[in-house]
Design a protein around this motif. Structure first.
Motif, PDB file in Angstrom:
ATOM      1  N   TYR A   3       0.834  -1.197   0.000  1.00 10.41           N
ATOM      2  CA  TYR A   3       0.000   0.000   0.000  1.00 10.41           C
ATOM      3  C   TYR A   3       0.871   1.250   0.000  1.00 10.41           C
ATOM      4  CZ  TYR A   3      -3.875   3.114   0.963  1.00 10.41           C
ATOM      5  OH  TYR A   3      -4.819   4.110   0.851  1.00 10.41           O
ATOM      6  N   SER A   4       1.986   1.177   0.697  1.00  6.45           N
ATOM      7  CA  SER A   4       2.890   2.330   0.761  1.00  6.45           C
ATOM      8  C   SER A   4       3.405   2.705  -0.626  1.00  6.45           C
ATOM      9  CB  SER A   4       4.071   2.036   1.689  1.00  6.45           C
ATOM     10  OG  SER A   4       4.779   0.895   1.253  1.00  6.45           O
ATOM     11  N   GLU A   5       3.579   1.722  -1.496  1.00 10.12           N
ATOM     12  CA  GLU A   5       4.051   1.989  -2.852  1.00 10.12           C
ATOM     13  C   GLU A   5       2.963   2.659  -3.688  1.00 10.12           C
ATOM     14  OE1 GLU A   5       7.298  -1.658  -3.139  1.00 10.12           O
ATOM     15  OE2 GLU A   5       5.232  -1.992  -3.774  1.00 10.12           O
ATOM     16  N   LEU A   6       1.718   2.248  -3.474  1.00 11.49           N
ATOM     17  CA  LEU A   6       0.602   2.927  -4.144  1.00 11.49           C
ATOM     18  C   LEU A   6       0.518   4.385  -3.697  1.00 11.49           C
ATOM     19  CD1 LEU A   6      -2.130   0.141  -3.832  1.00 11.49           C
ATOM     20  CD2 LEU A   6      -0.985   0.853  -5.937  1.00 11.49           C
ATOM     21  N   LEU A   7       0.746   4.608  -2.411  1.00 15.62           N
ATOM     22  CA  LEU A   7       0.731   5.972  -1.890  1.00 15.62           C
ATOM     23  C   LEU A   7       1.824   6.830  -2.522  1.00 15.62           C
ATOM     24  CD1 LEU A   7       0.085   5.773   1.983  1.00 15.62           C
ATOM     25  CD2 LEU A   7      -1.426   6.673   0.207  1.00 15.62           C
ATOM     26  N   GLU A   8       2.990   6.252  -2.697  1.00 14.16           N
ATOM     27  CA  GLU A   8       4.101   6.997  -3.292  1.00 14.16           C
ATOM     28  C   GLU A   8       3.767   7.420  -4.719  1.00 14.16           C
ATOM     29  OE1 GLU A   8       6.960   8.261  -2.068  1.00 14.16           O
ATOM     30  OE2 GLU A   8       5.998   7.683  -0.171  1.00 14.16           O
ATOM     31  N   ILE A   9       3.149   6.518  -5.485  1.00 13.83           N
ATOM     32  CA  ILE A   9       2.740   6.862  -6.853  1.00 13.83           C
ATOM     33  C   ILE A   9       1.743   8.010  -6.826  1.00 13.83           C
ATOM     34  CG2 ILE A   9       1.566   6.029  -8.924  1.00 13.83           C
ATOM     35  CD1 ILE A   9       2.638   3.219  -8.228  1.00 13.83           C
ATOM     36  N   TRP A  10       0.801   7.941  -5.897  1.00 16.66           N
ATOM     37  CA  TRP A  10      -0.216   8.996  -5.783  1.00 16.66           C
ATOM     38  C   TRP A  10       0.421  10.340  -5.429  1.00 16.66           C
ATOM     39  CZ3 TRP A  10      -1.864  11.429  -1.085  1.00 16.66           C
ATOM     40  CH2 TRP A  10      -2.943  12.308  -1.261  1.00 16.66           C
ATOM     41  N   LYS A  11       1.352  10.320  -4.493  1.00 20.07           N
ATOM     42  CA  LYS A  11       2.009  11.564  -4.081  1.00 20.07           C
ATOM     43  C   LYS A  11       2.829  12.172  -5.217  1.00 20.07           C
ATOM     44  CE  LYS A  11       2.258  10.306   0.818  1.00 20.07           C
ATOM     45  NZ  LYS A  11       3.134   9.844   1.931  1.00 20.07           N
ATOM     46  N   GLU A  19      -7.747   5.181 -10.101  1.00 19.48           N
ATOM     47  CA  GLU A  19      -7.111   4.927 -11.390  1.00 19.48           C
ATOM     48  C   GLU A  19      -5.704   4.356 -11.207  1.00 19.48           C
ATOM     49  OE1 GLU A  19      -8.654   5.074 -14.265  1.00 19.48           O
ATOM     50  OE2 GLU A  19     -10.479   5.780 -13.282  1.00 19.48           O
ATOM     51  N   ILE A  20      -5.016   4.780 -10.173  1.00 18.49           N
ATOM     52  CA  ILE A  20      -3.692   4.219  -9.865  1.00 18.49           C
ATOM     53  C   ILE A  20      -3.817   2.739  -9.535  1.00 18.49           C
ATOM     54  CG2 ILE A  20      -1.805   4.256  -8.170  1.00 18.49           C
ATOM     55  CD1 ILE A  20      -2.212   7.307  -8.001  1.00 18.49           C
ATOM     56  N   ILE A  21      -4.840   2.393  -8.768  1.00 24.88           N
ATOM     57  CA  ILE A  21      -5.064   0.992  -8.399  1.00 24.88           C
ATOM     58  C   ILE A  21      -5.365   0.155  -9.638  1.00 24.88           C
ATOM     59  CG2 ILE A  21      -6.677  -0.561  -7.211  1.00 24.88           C
ATOM     60  CD1 ILE A  21      -6.789   1.601  -4.984  1.00 24.88           C
ATOM     61  N   LEU A  22      -6.173   0.686 -10.539  1.00 23.17           N
ATOM     62  CA  LEU A  22      -6.496  -0.030 -11.778  1.00 23.17           C
ATOM     63  C   LEU A  22      -5.251  -0.182 -12.661  1.00 23.17           C
ATOM     64  CD1 LEU A  22      -9.908   1.644 -12.665  1.00 23.17           C
ATOM     65  CD2 LEU A  22      -9.563  -0.689 -11.833  1.00 23.17           C
ATOM     66  N   SER A 138     -14.756   4.654  -4.774  1.00 26.74           N
ATOM     67  CA  SER A 138     -14.503   4.209  -3.401  1.00 26.74           C
ATOM     68  C   SER A 138     -14.419   2.684  -3.333  1.00 26.74           C
ATOM     69  CB  SER A 138     -15.608   4.720  -2.474  1.00 26.74           C
ATOM     70  OG  SER A 138     -15.647   6.136  -2.485  1.00 26.74           O
ATOM     71  N   PHE A 139     -15.279   2.015  -4.094  1.00 22.64           N
ATOM     72  CA  PHE A 139     -15.265   0.552  -4.133  1.00 22.64           C
ATOM     73  C   PHE A 139     -13.956   0.031  -4.726  1.00 22.64           C
ATOM     74  CE2 PHE A 139     -16.861  -3.496  -6.220  1.00 22.64           C
ATOM     75  CZ  PHE A 139     -16.948  -4.220  -5.026  1.00 22.64           C
ATOM     76  N   ILE A 140     -13.452   0.693  -5.732  1.00 20.73           N
ATOM     77  CA  ILE A 140     -12.170   0.300  -6.330  1.00 20.73           C
ATOM     78  C   ILE A 140     -11.048   0.459  -5.307  1.00 20.73           C
ATOM     79  CG2 ILE A 140     -10.439   0.934  -8.072  1.00 20.73           C
ATOM     80  CD1 ILE A 140     -12.843   1.719  -9.896  1.00 20.73           C
ATOM     81  N   VAL A 141     -11.079   1.560  -4.559  1.00 21.15           N
ATOM     82  CA  VAL A 141     -10.063   1.769  -3.520  1.00 21.15           C
ATOM     83  C   VAL A 141     -10.159   0.681  -2.453  1.00 21.15           C
ATOM     84  CG1 VAL A 141      -9.319   3.317  -1.660  1.00 21.15           C
ATOM     85  CG2 VAL A 141      -9.857   4.244  -3.926  1.00 21.15           C
ATOM     86  N   GLY A 142     -11.383   0.361  -2.030  1.00 22.00           N
ATOM     87  CA  GLY A 142     -11.559  -0.720  -1.057  1.00 22.00           C
ATOM     88  C   GLY A 142     -11.074  -2.047  -1.597  1.00 22.00           C
ATOM     89  N   SER A 143     -11.328  -2.284  -2.879  1.00 19.65           N
ATOM     90  CA  SER A 143     -10.857  -3.516  -3.520  1.00 19.65           C
ATOM     91  C   SER A 143      -9.336  -3.560  -3.575  1.00 19.65           C
ATOM     92  CB  SER A 143     -11.427  -3.624  -4.938  1.00 19.65           C
ATOM     93  OG  SER A 143     -12.837  -3.637  -4.917  1.00 19.65           O
ATOM     94  N   GLY A 144      -8.730  -2.385  -3.792  1.00 16.10           N
ATOM     95  CA  GLY A 144      -7.271  -2.307  -3.799  1.00 16.10           C
ATOM     96  C   GLY A 144      -6.684  -2.668  -2.449  1.00 16.10           C
ATOM     97  N   VAL A 145      -7.334  -2.219  -1.385  1.00 13.64           N
ATOM     98  CA  VAL A 145      -6.904  -2.578  -0.031  1.00 13.64           C
ATOM     99  C   VAL A 145      -7.000  -4.088   0.162  1.00 13.64           C
ATOM    100  CG1 VAL A 145      -7.604  -2.451   2.407  1.00 13.64           C
ATOM    101  CG2 VAL A 145      -7.387  -0.359   1.047  1.00 13.64           C
TER     102      VAL A 145
END
Length: 290
Positions: A3-11, A19-22, A138-145
């Motif tokens: 998850y921390s890596e997804l956060l870094e991409i977002w930042k 969209e980052i999760i997809l 929001s559902f996509i974000v929850g699915s990513g988690v």
């Protein structure tokens, strides 16, 4: 991916987090992001359809250990919880009972924890008149988690206890709620971590091995854990331990649980005197009817 890596991409990009999760899903699996998105839209709409159809309904389950608890809570006039919590809890219990009666559910992430995410989504739709696109993000974000947990740990009660099933569902639901209200992936991570920490070590102990007791009512309790953990994160309360490390801790705890506490129907609630008596009665009734 952590998850921390997804956060870094977002930042670094400030792109829409869903969209980052997809996009990350495409990198890892080669699946077309738009196709994944539409599949998730379909699953979300099934969740909402089944929630609407089943809320407060009475069910006939395989053993009869549950079936009217959603109805009882639906008819109950809340003394302490909000309209939001009441709706979410009723749906969570009702969907658990639907699963126990072989109804149509979305295993989100598992059949035994199928009521938590629907409870959160349905309450958002009904209480806040949430539109489909905002809910889907929001559902996509929850699915990513949930995907982070699936890849880095386990979603299986047999492998990691109920903390892996209902815990992940709670983290996902809390992520959905937090993203809907904040659009802040950092707060999403805190909400998910707080949710997991609240249920750390929860054993999987279904009476008789059936996904009825205590599973159904755990869905009702867990959706409220998701709600309050989201509320804490929205208030600025942070998890001292990052989400990725909490997931790792959950996995290690799950591996250390004895077999009797991992979906075998032997220990925990399933091992109580009353549970054993119930199972014997079920066996007697089945033998009479065969």
């Amino acid at each position: 991916m952590k998850y921390s890596e997804l956060l870094e991409i977002w930042k670094e990009t400030n792109l829409e987090f869903s969209e980052i999760i997809l996009a990350q899903e495409m990198i890892e699996t080669g699946r077309d992001p738009e196709r994944v998105k539409e599949n998730l839209r379909r699953l979300m709409n099934v969740i909402l359809e089944e929630s609407e159809k089943n809320i407060g309904k009475k069910f006939e389950t395989l053993t009869g250990m549950t079936g009217d608890n959603g109805l009882k809570f639906y008819k109950h006039s809340p003394k302490m919880v909000s309209e939001f919590n009441h709706l979410a809890t009723t749906v969570a219990i009702s969907m658990g009972e639907s699963n126990a009666s072989m109804g149509r559910i979305v295993a989100c992430p598992t059949a035994g924890s199928c009521g938590v995410v629907p409870g959160a989504l349905y309450a958002l739709k009904k209480t806040y008149n949430a539109n489909e696109e905002d809910l889907l993000k929001s559902f996509i974000v929850g699915s990513g988690v949930g995907n982070v947990v699936a890849n880095k740990a386990t979603l299986s009660g047999a492998a990691g206890g109920c903390q892996a099933e209902i815990g992940t569902a709670t983290a996902m639901a809390s992520a959905i709620l937090t993203y809907y209200f904040s659009k802040d992936p950092v707060k999403v991570g805190h909400a998910a971590a707080l949710s997991f920490k609240s249920l750390m070590g929860l054993v999987c102990d279904p009476v008789g091995g059936f996904v009825e007791v205590p599973c159904v009512k755990r869905n009702g309790s867990a959706v409220n854990v998701a709600i309050i953990c989201s509320e804490m994160a929205l208030a600025g309360i942070e998890s001292v331990i990052p989400f990725d490390e909490v997931v790792e801790a959950m996995y290690n705890v799950g591996k250390s649980l004895p077999e009797s506490l991992r979906e075998t129907g032997i220990g925990g609630i399933a091992g109580t005197k009353t549970a054993q008596q119930i199972v014997e009665k079920i066996k007697e009734n089945w033998s009479k009817n065969t």
